[in-house]
Design a protein around this motif. Structure first.
Motif, PDB file in Angstrom:
ATOM      1  N   UNK A  54       0.796  -1.231   0.000  1.00 19.55           N
ATOM      2  CA  UNK A  54       0.000   0.000   0.000  1.00 19.55           C
ATOM      3  C   UNK A  54       0.831   1.286   0.000  1.00 19.55           C
ATOM      4  N   UNK A  55       2.028   1.226   0.601  1.00 23.50           N
ATOM      5  CA  UNK A  55       2.794   2.460   0.801  1.00 23.50           C
ATOM      6  C   UNK A  55       4.179   2.441   0.160  1.00 23.50           C
ATOM      7  N   UNK A  56       4.608   1.287  -0.360  1.00 28.07           N
ATOM      8  CA  UNK A  56       5.929   1.202  -0.977  1.00 28.07           C
ATOM      9  C   UNK A  56       7.070   1.436  -0.003  1.00 28.07           C
ATOM     10  N   UNK A  57       6.817   1.200   1.274  1.00 26.31           N
ATOM     11  CA  UNK A  57       7.799   1.452   2.325  1.00 26.31           C
ATOM     12  C   UNK A  57       8.678   0.209   2.536  1.00 26.31           C
ATOM     13  N   UNK A  58       9.984   0.437   2.765  1.00 21.69           N
ATOM     14  CA  UNK A  58      10.874  -0.676   3.092  1.00 21.69           C
ATOM     15  C   UNK A  58      10.477  -1.192   4.473  1.00 21.69           C
ATOM     16  N   UNK A  59      10.289  -2.494   4.571  1.00 20.25           N
ATOM     17  CA  UNK A  59       9.752  -3.101   5.790  1.00 20.25           C
ATOM     18  C   UNK A  59      10.644  -4.239   6.265  1.00 20.25           C
ATOM     19  N   UNK A  60      10.881  -4.279   7.568  1.00 15.34           N
ATOM     20  CA  UNK A  60      11.714  -5.307   8.176  1.00 15.34           C
ATOM     21  C   UNK A  60      10.885  -6.046   9.221  1.00 15.34           C
ATOM     22  N   UNK A  61      10.899  -7.363   9.137  1.00 13.99           N
ATOM     23  CA  UNK A  61      10.202  -8.172  10.126  1.00 13.99           C
ATOM     24  C   UNK A  61      11.194  -8.949  10.969  1.00 13.99           C
ATOM     25  N   UNK A  62      10.990  -8.935  12.269  1.00 17.73           N
ATOM     26  CA  UNK A  62      11.807  -9.724  13.189  1.00 17.73           C
ATOM     27  C   UNK A  62      10.916 -10.842  13.722  1.00 17.73           C
ATOM     28  N   UNK A  63      11.391 -12.074  13.607  1.00 16.95           N
ATOM     29  CA  UNK A  63      10.575 -13.223  14.008  1.00 16.95           C
ATOM     30  C   UNK A  63      11.462 -14.280  14.642  1.00 16.95           C
ATOM     31  N   UNK A  64      11.050 -14.777  15.801  1.00 21.79           N
ATOM     32  CA  UNK A  64      11.818 -15.781  16.541  1.00 21.79           C
ATOM     33  C   UNK A  64      11.587 -17.202  16.018  1.00 21.79           C
ATOM     34  N   UNK A  65      10.436 -17.458  15.418  1.00 22.91           N
ATOM     35  CA  UNK A  65      10.077 -18.802  14.960  1.00 22.91           C
ATOM     36  C   UNK A  65      10.574 -19.027  13.528  1.00 22.91           C
ATOM     37  N   UNK A  66      11.496 -19.985  13.326  1.00 20.67           N
ATOM     38  CA  UNK A  66      12.063 -20.192  11.989  1.00 20.67           C
ATOM     39  C   UNK A  66      11.028 -20.616  10.944  1.00 20.67           C
ATOM     40  N   UNK A  67       9.972 -21.265  11.364  1.00 22.54           N
ATOM     41  CA  UNK A  67       8.918 -21.649  10.414  1.00 22.54           C
ATOM     42  C   UNK A  67       8.219 -20.396   9.878  1.00 22.54           C
ATOM     43  N   UNK A  68       7.900 -19.467  10.770  1.00 24.17           N
ATOM     44  CA  UNK A  68       7.272 -18.219  10.320  1.00 24.17           C
ATOM     45  C   UNK A  68       8.226 -17.363   9.485  1.00 24.17           C
ATOM     46  N   UNK A  69       9.518 -17.427   9.779  1.00 28.41           N
ATOM     47  CA  UNK A  69      10.500 -16.705   8.959  1.00 28.41           C
ATOM     48  C   UNK A  69      10.411 -17.202   7.514  1.00 28.41           C
ATOM     49  N   UNK A  70      10.350 -18.514   7.339  1.00 24.76           N
ATOM     50  CA  UNK A  70      10.238 -19.093   5.990  1.00 24.76           C
ATOM     51  C   UNK A  70       8.917 -18.718   5.329  1.00 24.76           C
ATOM     52  N   UNK A  71       7.837 -18.791   6.081  1.00 26.26           N
ATOM     53  CA  UNK A  71       6.514 -18.457   5.529  1.00 26.26           C
ATOM     54  C   UNK A  71       6.478 -16.993   5.096  1.00 26.26           C
ATOM     55  N   UNK A  82       9.981  -8.868  -2.478  1.00 25.12           N
ATOM     56  CA  UNK A  82      11.211  -9.255  -1.782  1.00 25.12           C
ATOM     57  C   UNK A  82      12.247  -8.129  -1.721  1.00 25.12           C
ATOM     58  N   UNK A  83      12.164  -7.147  -2.620  1.00 26.91           N
ATOM     59  CA  UNK A  83      13.095  -6.015  -2.562  1.00 26.91           C
ATOM     60  C   UNK A  83      12.678  -4.972  -1.526  1.00 26.91           C
ATOM     61  N   UNK A  84      11.438  -5.041  -1.077  1.00 24.76           N
ATOM     62  CA  UNK A  84      10.936  -4.092  -0.079  1.00 24.76           C
ATOM     63  C   UNK A  84      10.785  -4.696   1.315  1.00 24.76           C
ATOM     64  N   UNK A  85      10.904  -6.024   1.408  1.00 26.89           N
ATOM     65  CA  UNK A  85      10.675  -6.695   2.690  1.00 26.89           C
ATOM     66  C   UNK A  85      11.883  -7.556   3.055  1.00 26.89           C
ATOM     67  N   UNK A  86      12.354  -7.389   4.270  1.00 24.78           N
ATOM     68  CA  UNK A  86      13.455  -8.188   4.793  1.00 24.78           C
ATOM     69  C   UNK A  86      12.964  -8.872   6.067  1.00 24.78           C
ATOM     70  N   UNK A  87      13.090 -10.188   6.117  1.00 26.20           N
ATOM     71  CA  UNK A  87      12.673 -10.950   7.301  1.00 26.20           C
ATOM     72  C   UNK A  87      13.933 -11.427   8.016  1.00 26.20           C
ATOM     73  N   UNK A  88      14.026 -11.117   9.294  1.00 29.56           N
ATOM     74  CA  UNK A  88      15.196 -11.479  10.085  1.00 29.56           C
ATOM     75  C   UNK A  88      14.789 -12.455  11.181  1.00 29.56           C
TER      76      UNK A  88
END
Length: 162
Positions: A54-71, A82-88
């Motif tokens: 909706x906003x074209x904003x660079x977004x970073x997600x922090x997640x402790x569960x490796x299954x959710x990181x993959x999802x 994938x160029x706007x979202x980074x999952x850590x």
């Protein structure tokens, strides 16, 4: 101490924010392409996807569960974001909050006190924080919005600015 927090976080059930709550939170956040947006405990990445779409904003997600990181990573790639979202894969207490402009979190009530102290210690002036259902301690919200959630629950969004 770290082990007990990791255990608490991993035992807290994943609760996805409903789309109408996500949309309202992002509206309150007043996102722009200049912001760096983060979801602390991003789960399947729903909030990040919506912010990027909706906003074209660079977004970073922090997640402790490796299954959710993959999802979440797969969902970002499938959406072509994938160029706007980074999952850590990280405990949210290990995340460096100092480079983030806008933070979203649907926290466990068990971590509110520690999370509040971390936010106050690391966030720079002007950082906007949106919290779903459980208010932060030591901070006063600048806005509180309630949204219907069905017959037994009313969702509450707390907006803060450092």
């Amino acid at each position: 101490m770290q082990l007990s927090i990791a255990r608490i976080l991993s035992e807290f059930p994943y609760l996805r924010s409903p789309i109408h709550v996500i949309d309202k939170a992002l509206e309150i956040a007043d996102l722009s392409r200049k912001d760096v947006f983060a979801d602390l405990g991003c789960g399947d990445g729903a909030v990040l996807l919506r912010a990027a779409e909706k906003f074209g904003v660079f977004s970073v997600g922090f997640e402790i569960d490796p299954v959710f990181v993959q999802i979440a990573s797969r969902r970002a790639k499938s959406a072509g974001l994938q160029d706007l979202i980074d999952i850590i894969h990280s405990d949210l207490f290990s995340a460096d909050l100092s480079r983030l402009n806008v933070i979203y979190i649907y926290p466990s009530p068990l971590i509110i006190e520690r999370l509040s102290r971390k936010i106050l210690a690391e966030c720079i002036e002007g950082t906007r924080i949106l919290v779903h259902d459980y208010p932060l301690r030591l901070l006063q919200p600048v806005k509180v919005v309630q949204l219907p959630g069905g017959p037994l629950h009313i969702h509450t969004l707390y907006a803060y600015e450092i």
